[in-house]
Enzyme design. Structure first.
Site, PDB file in Angstrom:
ATOM      1  N   ASP A 512       1.018  -1.207  -0.102  1.00  0.00           N
ATOM      2  CA  ASP A 512      -0.104  -0.002   0.136  1.00  0.00           C
ATOM      3  C   ASP A 512       1.046   1.301   0.033  1.00  0.00           C
ATOM      4  O   ASP A 512       1.996   1.217   0.100  1.00  0.00           O
ATOM      5  CB  ASP A 512      -0.818  -0.118   1.350  1.00  0.00           C
ATOM      6  CG  ASP A 512      -1.948   1.135   1.173  1.00  0.00           C
ATOM      7  OD1 ASP A 512      -2.265   1.502   0.282  1.00  0.00           O
ATOM      8  OD2 ASP A 512      -2.716   1.340   2.324  1.00  0.00           O
ATOM      9  N   GLU A 515       2.589   4.970  -3.978  1.00  0.00           N
ATOM     10  CA  GLU A 515       2.737   5.817  -5.266  1.00  0.00           C
ATOM     11  C   GLU A 515       4.083   6.869  -5.326  1.00  0.00           C
ATOM     12  O   GLU A 515       4.456   7.109  -6.464  1.00  0.00           O
ATOM     13  CB  GLU A 515       1.569   7.136  -4.993  1.00  0.00           C
ATOM     14  CG  GLU A 515       0.267   6.501  -5.004  1.00  0.00           C
ATOM     15  CD  GLU A 515      -0.361   5.533  -3.875  1.00  0.00           C
ATOM     16  OE1 GLU A 515      -1.080   4.841  -4.031  1.00  0.00           O
ATOM     17  OE2 GLU A 515       0.387   5.684  -2.791  1.00  0.00           O
TER      18      GLU A 515
END
Length: 928
Positions: A512, A515
């Site tokens: 997770d 980005e």
């Protein structure tokens, strides 16, 4: 106005390629002489041109009205064909600013709702661009030199470009434009190298010489697929732009965004820059996928992939047209000619790589929440699921299992029993998955936290421009960020996972925040001034800055600067994680990643992020999962029942029904909200959820075979209806239903308070999955009964689905007899297949450790043919064959020539049970 002329012989013309003098688009049919693009739309544009010139003449004669007169070259450009010359956001574009760029300025009324509309500042037809100076044949295609004689308006304009064209296959064309003199950053993605030039390409390629442009046609129809002469090519160091017209408005792909499956071409801009933000319409989301699929009139399809990882935006307009803008790298295009949409996606994956074969347990039901609070509470939920005999293959934990939210740690109080929980899961043939983040806590006393100390010692973190670890802030507080572009980081990641696995023997990993997400903009010290963090042009990113909620673009990584690598961060982490899992477990890896990039499917699946418990979020999950099917990531799903907010029993029941048909099915919930696993609801809702999960588990042999086909040749698993019915224009915008493979139609309820649903049923015979009753459709919307406990499933004529008696885990289900469901076509034929292996070993197909069967029906004879066999197949039997659509009651049924008892129902379903046939042996079943 310039007109086309043939090039002189000074520029060699490779065979199969024409080079035309000045101008652009082809005639609409694609035949005959090329014409300037602005008159390519026939009478409509001619009328616009005529009226515009008339207005201009009247203004000159009458002395005009206030404001400078507009030259005819600006007035003749129809609004739909105005390509934006001043795309900068947050700038009030004045006539002075616009004309300083040499562009046309015409004000038009702004659209409602604050959206962008027709650009006021746009390119005139004669705006200076590059000229094709030379073109020479190569073994695979051609190489050309492009020269710009007038500088464009972005700094560090590159005057000479190299054009490489390779006719790689009959259905794949590769066009690359880069600096002719200096190397530039290129995406470090392994792509296939063509060894010889395509012999019979189904496309033809023409060039405009001055201004330079590409014109690509489909040979069979003459359709112009690309026409890049409609706006100038700009290639500066940090601003690269190329535009094209499109042959239709049916455009898909270009992720990751929330919206309808079919894009709106009315002046919308799609930004590609990985960003942590709950899925919201018009925002750039977690991943970047610069690939589109376009449906042409008549049902043909093509795809375009720009292999570029820099910050990018794609501007769509109603011409129809499209503009690519990126702020680094090169223009490296692959064009896939299909000609049908399934083939386009296969051809795309031949370049980016086919997805990994998941373990069978990955296709079971997964359960998670943030906020179990303890391993004992997690365990309680698992026990409750078992108590109600609700299928579950994997239990997950979010960050609350960690000690202080630090990777590779366990909370010693609240999660002390975690190793025992995992042991218990394994005893019950279930699996355990936990979350990991790439931000490594940097504030622990030296010697107390090995992951940071060792990463620092080896130099494995993103660095500032000063060469020190860039420090941001994530869940544990201040953090450094692992540099997965460095191979040494992969080894460090493996060692951390090995140490943790020795304590908590996890089976899969959920990566997770990759980005990468940062609770600060840039770093604790902000970002330094300079052209990387403040480029001449910033695409329309959320937050208006490349460093918004991530790290500085100037951060240094082993492979390049973060400016170039940002969109690859999740891919590189997934690659390291899949590799580590293989080394630790020796079995197929299971990884689910939030951030993704082309080729991600080789290493991980994806979930659609932090959605909300709302009906519209449930709907948006369908275009989301179908888009990722196009992107070569078939293992995809959304958080069932919604992540944030509080679900309702009705919403969660309907969402469990839909989610049971996500390729990746996980119910996940945030902290401080009421529980939403199936056990907490009323007996009626709980039973509905259990039943639909049992239906999913019964279909695991079919689903697993679809994943095998995805792994082997790039087939999609969850599939838009238009893939199977490309000539049916009614399917082109459908995104409230989907197919599994070719033949299982899923029509979920997506709104509250209803007991029926409208669904499109394409032309042909379809059978109710549960009963076998037939529906003969002319291609129409049908009202289907949908009480709360019912999900509509229909089987397409001509299909054979392998199913199995379901159990509460995929491993237990594997041992049960198979039930083959045959859906006869109107000509009484059917076909299906089954891939079978041990469900978890590496490379079973590549090593030959699998069984593959083909089922066929013709002339009232069902045959099962074993094309490849392995030992696993001897442990499974075929118990039942049900045949839908047998029009006459049979008098007898013969199995390998021996008579067998059977049942036949009024709805034309023939069932033969108690077959007891080994999967490893072929057989025939005949009814008379």
């Amino acid at each position: 106005m310039k007109s086309y002329q043939k090039l002189t012989t000074a520029v060699p013309q490779p065979a199969g390629c024409r080079v035309e003098e000045e101008g652009a688009a082809a005639t609409p049919t694609g035949h005959g002489k090329l014409a300037p693009w602005w008159v390519g739309s026939g009478l409509l544009v001619a009328a616009v041109l005529l009226s515009a010139v008339t207005v201009w003449v009247l203004r000159q004669v009458s002395g005009g009205w206030p404001g400078p007169a507009l030259p005819p070259k600006c007035l003749i450009v129809p609004e739909s064909h105005r390509f934006d010359c001043y795309p900068e956001r947050h700038v009030v574009v004045t006539q002075e600013l616009c004309e300083s760029r040499g562009c046309c300025f015409i004000e038009s009324p702004p659209p409602a709702g604050g959206k962008r509309g027709v650009p006021w500042c746009f390119y005139p037809p004669d705006f200076p661009s590059y000229a094709l100076e030379s073109l020479n044949q190569t073994a695979l295609g051609m190489v050309g030199l492009l020269v710009r004689r007038e500088k464009a308006y972005y700094p560090q304009d590159i005057e000479m470009l190299r054009l490489d064209v390779e006719f790689e296959t009959d259905t794949r064309l590769h066009i690359k434009i880069t600096d002719a003199a200096n190397p530039r950053y290129e995406v470090p993605l392994e792509v296939p190298r063509a060894m010889k030039r395509a012999e019979n390409p189904i496309y033809s390629l023409d060039f405009s010489r001055d201004p330079f442009g590409v014109l690509l046609r489909r040979r069979a129809t003459g359709t112009v697929l690309l026409n890049t002469t409609v706006a100038p090519l700009i290639f500066a160091d940090q601003f690269l732009q190329i535009a094209t017209t499109l042959p239709s408005r049916f455009l898909y792909g270009l992720g990751e965004h929330r919206g309808t499956l079919l894009h709106n071409l009315d002046w919308s801009t799609l930004t590609l820059w990985a960003r942590d933000v709950p899925p919201t319409e018009s925002f750039n989301l977690y991943g970047a996928h610069p690939f589109y699929l376009l449906m042409e009139e008549g049902g043909d399809a093509h795809g375009v992939f720009l292999l570029n990882s820099n910050a990018m935006e794609v501007a769509l307009q109603p011409a129809p047209g499209l503009t690519w803008r990126t702020i680094g790298g090169v223009l490296d295009f692959y064009i896939f000619l299909g000609p049908d949409p399934n083939m386009v996606i296969q051809q795309y994956q031949q370049v980016i790589g086919f997805p990994a074969m998941p373990p069978l347990w990955a296709l079971g039901f997964h359960l998670c929440r943030w906020g179990y609070g303890s391993s004992n509470e997690t365990w309680q939920t698992v026990r409750a699921m078992r108590n109600y005999q609700i299928p579950q293959d994997a239990q997950w934990n979010d960050i609350d299992y960690m000690d202080g939210y630090r990777d590779f740690t366990v909370d010693p109080q609240k999660f002390a029993s975690l190793p025992s929980l995992v042991e218990d899961l394994h005893k019950h043939r279930q699996r355990y998955v936990m979350i990991l983040d790439p931000g490594i806590s940097s504030t622990n006393p030296h010697g107390s936290y090995w992951p940071f100390d060792e990463g620092l010692r080896r130099g494995l973190f993103l660095n500032t421009t000063q060469g020190q670890p860039l420090i941001g802030q994530v869940w544990p507080g201040f953090t450094a960020f692992a540099d997965f572009s460095n191979p040494d980081t992969h080894q460090w990641w493996l060692e951390n996972l090995q140490r943790f696995h020795a304590h908590v023997p996890f089976d899969g990993l959920w990566i997770d925040m990759n980005e990468p997400s940062n609770f600060m903009d840039g770093s604790e010290d902000g970002c330094p001034p300079g052209e990387l963090d403040s480029p001449p042009y910033t695409p329309a990113v959320l937050g208006d800055s490349l460093s918004a909620k991530t790290v500085c673009a100037s951060a240094k990584q082993k492979a390049s600067v973060h400016y170039n690598l940002h969109n690859l961060y999740g891919l590189m982490e997934a690659k390291a994680t899949a590799s580590a899992l293989i080394q630790i477990r020796g079995k197929r890896p299971f990884v689910i990643s939030r951030s993704t990039f082309p080729s991600q499917g080789r290493y991980s699946g994806h979930w659609l992020g932090d959605n909300r418990s709302q009906w519209k979020d449930m709907y948006y999950s369908i275009p989301g999962l179908l888009s990722f099917s196009l992107f070569g990531i078939p293992l995809v799903g959304a958080d069932i029942c919604g992540f944030s907010g509080s679900t309702s029993e009705e919403l969660c029941t309907r969402w469990m029904q839909l989610g049971a048909f996500y390729p990746f099915a996980r119910n996940h919930n945030t902290q401080n909200e009421k529980a939403q696993d199936p056990t907490v609801f009323s007996p009626m809702a709980r039973t509905a959820m259990k039943d639909v999960l049992l239906t999913r588990y019964s279909l695991l042999p079919f689903l697993y075979t679809l994943f095998h086909r995805a792994h082997l040749q790039g087939d999609t698993v969850a599939r838009p209806l238009f893939f199977e019915f490309p000539q049916d224009v009614a399917t082109l915008g459908l995104d409230r239903q989907f197919l599994w493979g070719r033949s299982l139609l899923v029509t979920p309820v997506l709104e509250p308070g209803v007991d029926s649903v409208m669904g499109y049923v394409p032309r042909g015979v379809w059978y109710d999955f549960y009963t076998g009753s037939s529906v003969n459709s002319s291609g129409e919307m049908l009202k289907m009964s949908a009480p709360l406990e019912h999900l509509n499933l229909h089987v397409r004529e001509g299909a054979i689905l392998p199913t199995q008696k379901p159990e509460t885990t995929s491993e237990a289900t594997r041992g049960n007899p198979l039930h083959l469901i045959v859906a006869l076509s109107s000509s009484a034929t059917a076909w299906g297949d089954l891939f079978w292996d041990d469900g978890e070993s590496l490379d079973t197909f590549e090593r030959g450790s699998y069984s593959y069967l083909v089922f066929n029906v013709t002339q009232n004879i069902f045959t099962s043919t074993v094309l490849h066999a392995s030992t696993e197949a001897t442990e499974v039997t075929i118990g039942t064959v049900s045949i839908f659509g047998v029009r006459e009651p049979p008098s007898k049924v013969l199995l390998n020539g021996q008579e067998k008892p059977f049942s036949y129902l009024d709805n034309q379903v023939l069932t033969v049970s108690d077959l007891g046939l080994s999967l490893s042996q072929g057989f025939s079943l005949r009814w008379l």
